[in-house]
Scaffold this active site. Structure first.
Site, mmCIF file in Angstrom:
data_model
loop_
_atom_site.group_PDB
_atom_site.id
_atom_site.type_symbol
_atom_site.label_atom_id
_atom_site.label_comp_id
_atom_site.label_asym_id
_atom_site.label_seq_id
_atom_site.Cartn_x
_atom_site.Cartn_y
_atom_site.Cartn_z
ATOM 1 C CD GLN A 47 -8.555 34.720 20.057
ATOM 2 O OE1 GLN A 47 -9.259 35.566 20.601
ATOM 3 N NE2 GLN A 47 -7.622 35.040 19.172
ATOM 4 N NE ARG A 59 2.546 33.443 10.499
ATOM 5 C CZ ARG A 59 1.567 33.994 9.791
ATOM 6 N NH1 ARG A 59 0.978 35.089 10.230
ATOM 7 N NH2 ARG A 59 1.181 33.469 8.637
ATOM 8 C CG HIS A 62 3.579 39.133 17.744
ATOM 9 N ND1 HIS A 62 3.058 38.196 16.882
ATOM 10 C CD2 HIS A 62 4.030 40.156 16.953
ATOM 11 C CE1 HIS A 62 3.183 38.627 15.635
ATOM 12 N NE2 HIS A 62 3.772 39.811 15.652
ATOM 13 C CE LYS A 72 0.786 35.074 21.901
ATOM 14 N NZ LYS A 72 1.633 35.756 20.908
ATOM 15 C CG ASP A 171 5.678 41.087 12.955
ATOM 16 O OD1 ASP A 171 5.074 41.674 13.877
ATOM 17 O OD2 ASP A 171 5.465 39.899 12.643
#
Length: 203
Positions: A47, A59, A62, A72, A171
């Protein structure tokens, strides 16, 4: 392509060569040969993600259940951001430590974050774009977060913020690293190492 192995096992910085001319610029932020030589395995691409952030948006942090986890490979094609990888793997010699790298559309550095590591970033300009190459698809039941403002983590936002940090509700309400550990949410370091090794032996 220049490659630098970070102190946190499973994290790498990649710096490609850019080719500007009177038409503009050409650069290849991801190069499979350099990636495979650095990590010992190819990048599985399941993806791609694309985010656009205003100045002072944070952000993360994670991460995903590992295995399978979600590795990633990230870079910034527009604007600038402070990218942070956090070692949240229980049993790791660098557990709780982090490293920060500036990613921008001047040098086009990229960061590889292996499965089991935490990832966060702070947008340093308006309309900052982040491109993510992800090894697995979106799996909401297996994805988690740690509060990026956790004082015990001490992530380096304060010196870079121009105003109040802008966070999603998810978050902002995420647990601290200690709370996540107490609740059994964090990946196990040795399980992550075994997963990395399985990727290399599958080549």
């Amino acid at each position: 392509m220049q490659v630098r192995r970070l102190e946190i096992t499973g994290a790498f910085e990649f710096t490609p060569k850019a080719f500007p001319d009177n038409r503009g610029l050409f650069v290849a932020p991801f190069q499979e040969k350099a990636f495979t030589e650095a990590t010992g395995h190819p990048m599985t691409l399941a993806q791609t993600n694309h985010s656009v952030s205003a100045r002072d948006v944070i952000r993360g942090v994670h991460f995903a259940d590992t295995p399978p986890g979600q590795a990633k490979y990230v870079y910034c094609p527009q604007g600038a951001l402070l990218d942070v990888v956090v070692d949240i793997r229980v049993g790791s010699p660098t557990f709780g430590q982090w490293e920060a790298i500036r990613l921008d559309s001047t040098e086009y550095r990229a960061l590889y974050v292996a499965e089991g590591l935490g990832h966060a970033f702070l947008a340093l300009t308006d309309n900052t774009v982040m491109t993510y190459l992800c090894s697995t698809g979106y799996n909401p039941s297996g994805e988690h977060g740690i509060n990026p403002m956790d004082p015990d983590l001490g992530l380096p936002w304060e010196s870079e913020l121009s105003g109040p940090a802008i966070l999603s509700e998810k978050d902002r309400e995420a647990p601290t690293l200690a709370e996540a550990a107490e609740n059994g949410l964090l990946p196990d370091f040795h399980a992550c190492l075994a997963h990395y090794e399985s990727l290399r032996t599958e080549r």
